[in-house]
Write a protein that holds these residues in place. Structure first.
Motif, short mmCIF file in Angstrom:
data_model
loop_
_atom_site.label_atom_id
_atom_site.label_comp_id
_atom_site.label_asym_id
_atom_site.label_seq_id
_atom_site.Cartn_x
_atom_site.Cartn_y
_atom_site.Cartn_z
N ASP A 1 0.83 -1.21 0.00
CA ASP A 1 0.00 0.00 0.00
C ASP A 1 0.86 1.26 0.00
N LYS A 2 1.89 1.25 0.84
CA LYS A 2 2.75 2.43 0.96
C LYS A 2 3.48 2.68 -0.36
N LEU A 3 4.04 1.61 -0.93
CA LEU A 3 4.78 1.76 -2.18
C LEU A 3 3.88 2.26 -3.30
N LEU A 4 2.67 1.72 -3.37
CA LEU A 4 1.77 2.18 -4.43
C LEU A 4 1.38 3.64 -4.21
N GLY A 5 1.29 4.04 -2.95
CA GLY A 5 1.00 5.43 -2.63
C GLY A 5 2.07 6.34 -3.22
N VAL A 6 3.31 5.93 -3.06
CA VAL A 6 4.44 6.73 -3.58
C VAL A 6 4.38 6.78 -5.11
N ILE A 7 4.14 5.61 -5.71
CA ILE A 7 4.10 5.56 -7.19
C ILE A 7 2.96 6.44 -7.73
N LEU A 8 1.80 6.36 -7.07
CA LEU A 8 0.67 7.15 -7.55
C LEU A 8 0.93 8.66 -7.40
N LYS A 9 1.73 9.02 -6.43
CA LYS A 9 2.08 10.43 -6.25
C LYS A 9 2.93 10.90 -7.45
N ASP B 1 -8.07 6.37 -12.94
CA ASP B 1 -8.18 7.83 -13.02
C ASP B 1 -9.64 8.19 -12.89
N MET B 2 -9.99 8.83 -11.80
CA MET B 2 -11.39 9.22 -11.64
C MET B 2 -11.48 10.73 -11.55
N LYS B 3 -12.73 11.18 -11.52
CA LYS B 3 -12.97 12.63 -11.55
C LYS B 3 -12.14 13.36 -10.50
N ASN B 4 -12.28 12.93 -9.26
CA ASN B 4 -11.65 13.70 -8.18
C ASN B 4 -10.49 12.99 -7.51
N LYS B 5 -10.21 11.78 -7.94
CA LYS B 5 -9.13 11.07 -7.26
C LYS B 5 -8.43 10.08 -8.18
N ILE B 6 -7.27 9.70 -7.76
CA ILE B 6 -6.55 8.65 -8.47
C ILE B 6 -6.35 7.51 -7.48
N ASP B 7 -6.71 6.30 -7.89
CA ASP B 7 -6.62 5.16 -6.98
C ASP B 7 -6.09 3.97 -7.79
N TRP B 8 -5.96 2.84 -7.16
CA TRP B 8 -5.55 1.65 -7.89
C TRP B 8 -6.48 0.50 -7.49
N ALA B 9 -6.46 -0.55 -8.32
CA ALA B 9 -7.26 -1.75 -8.03
C ALA B 9 -6.53 -2.95 -8.62
N TYR B 10 -6.88 -4.13 -8.11
CA TYR B 10 -6.33 -5.34 -8.70
C TYR B 10 -7.00 -5.57 -10.04
N GLU B 11 -6.23 -6.04 -11.01
CA GLU B 11 -6.82 -6.34 -12.32
C GLU B 11 -7.78 -7.51 -12.17
N GLU B 12 -9.00 -7.38 -12.70
CA GLU B 12 -10.02 -8.43 -12.52
C GLU B 12 -10.05 -9.36 -13.72
#
Ligand code: ZN
Length: 497
Positions: free
Chosen positions: A448-456, A486-497
């Motif tokens: 979670d922490k690493l992905l947080g850094v990458i998304l920044k 990539d969403m309107k007000n935020k950027i998040d991640w998810a596992y590929e389904e």
């Protein structure tokens, strides 16, 4: 305790019965565990996950469960017969090890596999070899009752004599006359009076490795005896639930019932539960068919039947998508679908954990939305109360997930549910997924922490209109099964389904 009523299918009565523990809120549950002479396979996984769900749901419902699952480390002979070689001893001779080394090795490996599948450990995990005096005592009692006989240092249970007092075959629905006519004639060598009689104690041949002193001979106990000895020792003569795979119903559990009645004058358990088998592409799993897949092979993908590796959570989810009394067919297609389903659910779980309620002005509660959520939440518990129907419960859980996803993407405002319904939807979804279904995120530490850094960095690249960098990050993460959202007000991640 929750107010809902749980119904359990009892193999003994062949119908669903209201679950009423003998001493509520305490529940005693005994499950026949593995014989530790080889790697755990899909069959082991199904039994362990099935009774893990039973245990977890009882706990979730407020019962105080004592869960006992044995380890068979002696006396289990080839083809479950009374004659022949001990499977553990055979392996020990082959690999020039102590039998105890063999059973310890495979017990450890079983535990590792079951831990990967996130099954909870039983409270007591007794071993057959640690309960020889208890087993000898039972043989003495059955002899005293006149329901066993000794021949040349071996002791056999007298099924015909028992059958005159108490019917033999009640659990499996077999009739003794048919069993007798269907069994092979005894040859002149046999010590048994009828082919249905089973060994309580066997005199060991000189080359037999695992043997103990007894009043009759230097020998070893019959396989069925250990479960009677260990279940009665830790749960009493009559306890709530006895579980195991369907293949154990006859003769193993039938013999346990006979032994229990012979020495304790009661059926060992009130409810008998059996999980069905797993087939591989429609066929029974077997070494001779080349479709015998161990869990380690499944997790690594190293088997000719497998198109890829399947993670422990995918396997767990796959098992949960069928009711435990139905057969479950393994195929690459089915496992790939399970992988997708698991990823969808676990993405929802991550989202649910991040969502909080906020009241939007001018958004009143929507009765239709509230009703749909209530219906789905109710459906989850009705399904579980109907003999632990995890497959149906997951269906209802996905309906709840739709609402959670819609709130997350901004399609629906949390306000349409009202605070109370919204919060109960979120907390039930989280609790049911992790506590009852036992599904957890499979991720490396610190992910979670690493992905947080990458998304920044990703966000900074986007703001600087460095689209080459943006694409590079998206592609690299996608290769790791992570999707940038990539969403309107935020950027998040998810596992590929
Ligand atoms: Zn057993």
């Amino acid at each position: 305790m929750q107010s809902h009523q749980l119904n359990v299918y009892n193999t003994l009565s062949r119908k669903k019965e209201l679950f009423e523990p003998i001493n509520p809120p305490n529940v005693g549950m005994y499950v026949c565990g593995p014989t530790v002479y080889g790697d755990a396979h899909l069959g082991h996984a199904r039994a362990a996950v099935t009774f893990d769900i039973v245990y977890r749901y009882l706990k979730y419902s407020g019962y105080k469960v004592r869960y006992v699952r044995n380890i068979t480390d002696v006396g289990h002979l080839e083809a479950d017969a009374d004659e022949g070689e001990d499977k553990i001893a055979k392996k020990a001779k082959l690999e020039q090890l102590e039998p105890m080394e063999v059973s310890q090795f495979y017990a450890d490996s079983y535990h590792r596999d079951m831990e990967l599948l996130n099954t909870l450990r039983p409270h007591i995990e007794p071993r057959a070899t640690g309960h020889i005096p208890e087993q000898i005592k039972l043989v003495e009692n059955i002899l005293k009752e006149g329901l066993a006989y000794e021949v040349n240092g071996s002791v056999y249970f007298d099924v015909m004599k028992y059958n005159n007092k108490k019917k033999y075959g009640r659990l499996s629905g077999r009739v003794i006359e048919e069993l007798l006519s269907g069994s092979r004639e005894l040859d002149g060598q046999s010590e048994k009076r009828t082919p249905l009689d089973f060994a309580l104690w066997k005199k060991a041949s000189p080359e037999h490795l695992m043997k103990w002193e007894s009043p009759w001979s230097l020998g070893f106990p019959g396989w069925h005896l250990e479960c009677t000895a260990m279940s009665s020792k830790y749960l009493g003569d009559h306890f709530d639930i006895h579980g195991g795979g369907m293949d154990l119903m006859f003769p193993h559990h039938e013999c346990e019932i006979a032994q229990g009645n012979a020495c304790h004058h009661t059926d060992p358990a009130k409810y008998w539960m059996h999980n069905n088998m797993i087939t591989i592409n429609g066929q029974k799993m077997g070494k001779s068919l080349g479709n015998f897949i161990t869990l380690q092979e499944l997790f690594s993908g190293d088997h000719k039947v497998l198109e890829q590796a399947y993670s422990p959570m995918t396997v767990r989810y796959f098992i949960l998508t069928a009711h435990y009394r139905s057969t479950l067919d393994f195929s690459n297609q089915a496992l790939q679908a399970a992988r997708k389903g698991y990823k969808k659910l676990i993405n929802g779980y991550r989202i649910a954990k991040s969502l909080t309620y906020s009241q939007e002005e001018n958004v009143p509660p929507d009765e239709k939305q509230i009703e749909q959520v209530r219906k789905s939440l109710g459906g989850i518990f009705r399904a579980m109360d109907d003999d632990f129907n995890s497959a149906q419960a997951i269906g209802h859980l996905f309906n709840v997930l739709k609402k959670i996803n819609a709130t997350y993407t901004g399609q629906l405002s949390a306000s349409v549910f009202g605070k109370e319904v919204f919060e109960s939807m979120i907390s039930t979804f989280i609790a049911f997924t992790e506590e009852v279904l036992g599904l957890v995120e499979e991720k490396p530490d610190e992910q979670d922490k690493l992905l947080g850094v990458i998304l920044k960095i990703y966000t900074q690249a986007k703001q600087a209109r460095n689209y080459q960098k943006v694409d590079e990050i998206r592609n690299e993460l996608k290769q790791m099964g992570i999707i940038v959202k990539d969403m309107k007000n935020k950027i998040d991640w998810a596992y590929e389904e």
